[in-house]
Design a protein around this motif. Sequence first.
Motif, PDB file in Angstrom:
ATOM      1  N   ASN A  43     -28.045 -84.282 -16.819  1.00 23.01           N
ATOM      2  CA  ASN A  43     -27.986 -84.084 -15.394  1.00 23.01           C
ATOM      3  C   ASN A  43     -28.560 -82.713 -14.928  1.00 23.01           C
ATOM      4  O   ASN A  43     -29.357 -82.702 -13.980  1.00 23.01           O
ATOM      5  CB  ASN A  43     -26.693 -84.383 -14.890  1.00 23.01           C
ATOM      6  N   TYR A  44     -27.914 -81.578 -15.427  1.00 21.78           N
ATOM      7  CA  TYR A  44     -28.313 -80.602 -14.929  1.00 21.78           C
ATOM      8  C   TYR A  44     -29.961 -80.225 -15.243  1.00 21.78           C
ATOM      9  O   TYR A  44     -30.603 -79.785 -14.335  1.00 21.78           O
ATOM     10  CB  TYR A  44     -27.554 -79.543 -15.863  1.00 21.78           C
ATOM     11  N   LYS A  47     -32.075 -82.657 -12.969  1.00 19.74           N
ATOM     12  CA  LYS A  47     -32.060 -82.541 -11.640  1.00 19.74           C
ATOM     13  C   LYS A  47     -32.895 -81.354 -10.977  1.00 19.74           C
ATOM     14  O   LYS A  47     -33.199 -81.390  -9.953  1.00 19.74           O
ATOM     15  CB  LYS A  47     -30.635 -82.608 -11.094  1.00 19.74           C
ATOM     16  N   SER A 108     -18.033 -77.511  -7.268  1.00 19.66           N
ATOM     17  CA  SER A 108     -19.494 -78.124  -6.790  1.00 19.66           C
ATOM     18  C   SER A 108     -19.443 -79.411  -6.723  1.00 19.66           C
ATOM     19  O   SER A 108     -18.658 -79.911  -7.126  1.00 19.66           O
ATOM     20  CB  SER A 108     -20.392 -77.600  -7.639  1.00 19.66           C
ATOM     21  N   TYR A 110     -21.669 -81.839  -7.382  1.00 25.04           N
ATOM     22  CA  TYR A 110     -21.943 -82.575  -8.859  1.00 25.04           C
ATOM     23  C   TYR A 110     -20.760 -82.394  -9.903  1.00 25.04           C
ATOM     24  O   TYR A 110     -20.502 -83.239 -10.302  1.00 25.04           O
ATOM     25  CB  TYR A 110     -23.253 -81.895  -9.223  1.00 25.04           C
ATOM     26  N   ARG A 113     -18.088 -84.815  -8.860  1.00 29.67           N
ATOM     27  CA  ARG A 113     -18.412 -86.026  -9.309  1.00 29.67           C
ATOM     28  C   ARG A 113     -18.357 -86.394 -10.787  1.00 29.67           C
ATOM     29  O   ARG A 113     -17.619 -87.308 -11.307  1.00 29.67           O
ATOM     30  CB  ARG A 113     -19.815 -86.387  -9.101  1.00 29.67           C
ATOM     31  N   ARG A 114     -18.889 -85.664 -11.694  1.00 32.24           N
ATOM     32  CA  ARG A 114     -18.799 -85.493 -13.039  1.00 32.24           C
ATOM     33  C   ARG A 114     -17.414 -85.663 -13.516  1.00 32.24           C
ATOM     34  O   ARG A 114     -17.004 -86.443 -14.373  1.00 32.24           O
ATOM     35  CB  ARG A 114     -19.640 -84.554 -13.597  1.00 32.24           C
ATOM     36  N   ASP A 366     -21.324 -83.418  -0.762  1.00 23.63           N
ATOM     37  CA  ASP A 366     -22.763 -83.595  -0.836  1.00 23.63           C
ATOM     38  C   ASP A 366     -23.643 -83.524   0.433  1.00 23.63           C
ATOM     39  O   ASP A 366     -24.910 -83.559   0.622  1.00 23.63           O
ATOM     40  CB  ASP A 366     -23.178 -85.174  -1.320  1.00 23.63           C
ATOM     41  N   PRO A 458     -25.749 -73.706  -6.564  1.00 22.86           N
ATOM     42  CA  PRO A 458     -25.630 -74.862  -5.783  1.00 22.86           C
ATOM     43  C   PRO A 458     -24.998 -74.685  -4.435  1.00 22.86           C
ATOM     44  O   PRO A 458     -25.151 -75.199  -3.475  1.00 22.86           O
ATOM     45  CB  PRO A 458     -24.784 -75.850  -6.379  1.00 22.86           C
TER      46      PRO A 458
END
Length: 575
Positions: A43-44, A47, A108, A110, A113-114, A366, A458
Amino acid sequence: MTSDIRVMFWFRTDLRLHDSPALQAALSLNPSALFPVWCWDPNYVYKHRVGINRFRFLLESMQTLSDRITEIEPNSQLLVVRGEPTYLLPLLWSRWRITHLVFEKDTSAYGRRRDAAILAAAKTASVIVVAVQGHHLYDPEEVTRRNKGKPTMTISSLQKIADGIGNVPKPLPAPQSLPLPKLTSNLSKRNELLLALAESLKGITNFAVSDDIDLNSSAFGGQRTEKVNCYDSIDGGNGEFSVPSIQSIGMETIENERGNNNDSFKIKGGEAEALTRLEKLCKKPDYIATFSKPNTSPGNSIQDASTTLLSPYLKFGCLGVRKMWWDIEEAKKKYKGTKTTTPPQNLNGQLLFRDMYACAEFAVGDNFTRIRVYDSEGVSITPRPLGDAVSEQRLAAFKEGRTGFPWIDALMRQLKQEGWMHHLGRHSVAAFLTRGQCWISWERGAEIFDEYLIDWDPCSNPGNWMWLSCSAFYSQYFKLYGLVSFPSKYDASGKLVRQYCPELANFPDKFIYEPHAAPLKIQKKAGCIIGVDYPAPILDEKKQKEENMVRMKACFAKQFYGTSEEVLNGTADEI
Ligand code: FAD
């Protein structure tokens, strides 16, 4: 008595052993085994268009950490695995009989969420999760709670909350020993360990291989030529669970073809580098005690940077932020003078800004990039429609450092070549691209920084872009950075321009920031004809500035706070 606690310690934002509250929490569980893991999260990489400097810095930092682990236990290392963590980690827990998963809290959007998905998987697998704050001075979650769920839009609001919380916690020393997985054979111990681990991973090898990341894909900007697979040679050859080299992911060659030379990559990653740099700075109590950000020069190269140049180390957690805070405090005590600086200009203040953006992002999640005071569709502040030819040409010239304005071009070339730029340089280019001259959305500029900055963050990256474009956090839109007057204040001879725009090196000081104003005779003498050897300016600085000022005034006059109100639930008055 042997404990049956088996910890997976998941390194993410904390590539260090010193000042790691999470690692100390893991050790306080008294585990029989601690598996130090780095999970290469697709993902890192998908994205973000991560440029070579950030990649290189990350790999160097991982390797340094791995070497430190090997120093502690000669037959161990950082266990680098690759795959979607929410899928891969549960498989490893089962193979390694993990009872506890411990990591530094990542606040952060993201990260949260992870981690929520990881938490759910851990619950199913009966693995206990311990997440410990250590990446910021203050826990963004606690700050947000104390701020009644609202984002910290000013440094004073953060300071007030921080005062209520109390002192920044003292840093922790690095552990002297770690209960790393033990070997059983006296043959090649290193290979034994790797084979044992490989064995335990056999069931998922196919997954890893079939999940190869195609580095040619557009998600990588089509820049890399090879595939990366951290499970290569799982049968005992080189490379199992090892940190991949920059060459193995095919990046160096490409940069060389572009004409960059390796010597230009000078910000070396790793915990040791970070600590040495901090130590050297703290041996200069005058510098530390009188540091005032507005007085530091953006015209220096990274070799003699006027600020600490510690941001890449803080970003990847090679340096504990609490360690930095308290070492600064100790250094200040050695200062003999009387003219100390205070937040927000001093060094502590700089670290508070980092927290301010992290806490604001935490509160908004987000929607962080939407906390602007202007709606991009409402008032025509941002952005021009995508594909608008003028904007796209300006943006391309900006990215490549070919705007025809030497100050901007030198800074953008420095960014691309070295992955870093002084804060006031960032001010200059961000204001130029947005409200200053180009009238392009800050998000487009933030994307370029995302690709090129080593210290990309971020929260701090979008936050500062919003600040500079006067979209949020800051509203003094009438304050601009002259493309000649501003750099001349710091460096009348144009050192930075001469270094990064060598085609301009022979211009006299008088024209170094505006070579297009030099008579042809001088251009010829300097061996550089504007419009031929160096671009003519892409726009009329003065005219654009005036036009944009009218637009900005109109925006502020309308007090168009629509999106901000909607997202922040009535916090526009704080800006
Ligand atoms: P120093 O002046 O020595 O400050 C010490 C530390 O304080 C820095 O390492 C950094 O961690 C923190 N800090 C200082 N200023 C800021 C700030 N304004 N916001 C947040 N943290 C700060 N910084 C990032 O770390 N990541 C980013 O992605 C980033 N993007 C930026 C984008 C723009 C448009 C602008 C104007 C600034 C951005 N900054 C970012 C903030 C700042 O420019 C860098 O942190 C700083 O230049 C790093 O150099 P230094 O370590 O020498 O800073």
